[in-house]
Design a protein around this motif. Sequence first.
Motif, mmCIF file in Angstrom:
data_model
loop_
_atom_site.group_PDB
_atom_site.id
_atom_site.type_symbol
_atom_site.label_atom_id
_atom_site.label_comp_id
_atom_site.label_asym_id
_atom_site.label_seq_id
_atom_site.Cartn_x
_atom_site.Cartn_y
_atom_site.Cartn_z
ATOM 1 N N TRP A 83 -1.124 7.698 3.440
ATOM 2 C CA TRP A 83 -2.374 7.048 3.715
ATOM 3 C C TRP A 83 -2.531 7.213 5.383
ATOM 4 N N LEU A 135 -5.294 0.871 5.029
ATOM 5 C CA LEU A 135 -6.377 0.303 4.176
ATOM 6 C C LEU A 135 -7.436 1.350 4.138
ATOM 7 N N CYS A 144 0.820 4.092 -2.819
ATOM 8 C CA CYS A 144 0.479 5.765 -2.576
ATOM 9 C C CYS A 144 1.871 6.335 -2.728
ATOM 10 N N TYR A 204 -5.883 4.379 2.044
ATOM 11 C CA TYR A 204 -5.810 3.665 0.689
ATOM 12 C C TYR A 204 -7.374 4.053 -0.183
ATOM 13 N N ILE A 211 0.978 -1.207 0.120
ATOM 14 C CA ILE A 211 0.000 -0.104 0.040
ATOM 15 C C ILE A 211 0.879 1.256 -0.080
ATOM 16 N N TYR A 234 -9.026 -6.416 -0.414
ATOM 17 C CA TYR A 234 -7.929 -6.232 -0.767
ATOM 18 C C TYR A 234 -6.868 -7.312 -1.126
#
Length: 528
Positions: free
Chosen positions: A218, A302, A213, A305, A209, A330
Amino acid sequence: MNKISYTESGLVWLDWVMIAGYVVGVLGLGWYYSKKQKNTNEYFVGTGKMNPILIGISLFATLISTASYLSKPGEVIKHGPVLFTGLIFSIPLSYFIVGHWLIPFLMKQRITSAYELLEARLGIGIRLLGALMFILLRIVWMSLLVYFCAVALTVIIGLDDSWTPLIVVIIGIIAITYTSLGGLFAVVYTDLAQFCLLTGGAIITVLIITIECGGFSWWPTSWVSTWDIQPLFSFDPHVRVSLIGAVISGVVWKVCMAGGDQLPIQRFMATRDTCDARFSYGVNALVTFIVVFVLVVLGLALLGYYSANPQLLPQDMDLVRDADKIFPYYIANHLPMGIAGLVVAAMLAAGMSSLDSGINSITAVVMTDFLDRFGLKPKSEKKHVLCAKGITFGAGFVVIIASMYMKYMPGNFVEMTMRLANLLLPQNFGLFFLVFFVPFATPLGALIGVIYGFTASLMFSFWHIFTGLTPLSPQYVGATGMVMNIIVGCLVSYFGPRRESKKASTLVALFLIGILILLVGVSIASAS
């Protein structure tokens, strides 16, 4: 954070190869250790000199489960991080209490079943009561965990809810098979593999993640608007989470588990002495701290994201409403090929690590507190081991059947486990507290304490069902039951009759466990 475009992919052939490899590996480990089992002592507590680091990791893997693996990120996404911040703060305090207060008492006698300790002071009736409450608690607990794991897998594989019972059966059969074959050795070594998988899977997900990103964009810079108001402390029992309340909940849970449940006590007995047992619990505390922190960070990752990229979620999935399903989704659709299979294997591992340990502990209790205690032990050691394996299969299938009814429990994964598990766990701890620390304890005091403690936990846990009013915070269920149990048990023991018929105590204890089973069943039925 840049917008990311993605196409749903699901699991591919390499993922399934990874999952199959894990399943074959744990079954092979069970078969390998089945050839080494010589007696039931090895089957339940290994050699009694097992590595404390291995035992500590096994204890952690057993207690974290699929529920924790999924619910911690889901809880953070929906409600915020305060609950698990409090649980992290509870770890040092609970380690001091368990390591320096409870373990020295527990390790004074080398036992197979924890409930052997209850008979000398409080009689056979209280021993049976403790054993039966443990069996009931573990069956409900494991049923919840297997159901959670099956629900998550339906999301990952892309199946509808009608497939959940079949997945429950498959998970159960795999765990039952290697546990019945290899006993505690197989359980402990598979727990080590399961710990590596679930920890590695969570860390890899956070890293991916972060890479997608372009950094740590995030990470939340302010309190998310959808999160609950979670104060430092509140005297209002309807406030779902407070920091101090989470610390209290964490300490009560860990102390009651270590001081009244067969599962951790059985692992303490697998070590050499008090120092090794305390060290193993220290390893468990350290590993718990690290992994809980990683899972909280995963929840934040999460949330950030998908908040920045809501187009990546299906139209029928809401980030807050379906928080417990975000991580499984995910895994299936955003992790690289092969990595997704490893993380799914980690989820299976989390579910199986609780199931394998639970059914092994139930078997130890059934064999020791019922068959062996009442002279029903098979004549040869070989038949004794075969009998233990047969009971393991039976306990596992009971869990599979019970898992089919867990869909009727209300609330998210965290709330369900807190409300159900805290019905009986504090009551068992209350029995051990009376044995260890109350010299004037009587069987009658122990029985009345359990009745009051269970009633308090039941009413607090399902207040909204019984009254139709606003639910009370689940983080106080365990503390309420434990305090009520201990206070009433001490008062009745001190002021009540000091002598009573052991036969009468046994009959009352058996009657009480029947009432407990009935009340739990009624509670679940009411929730449906």
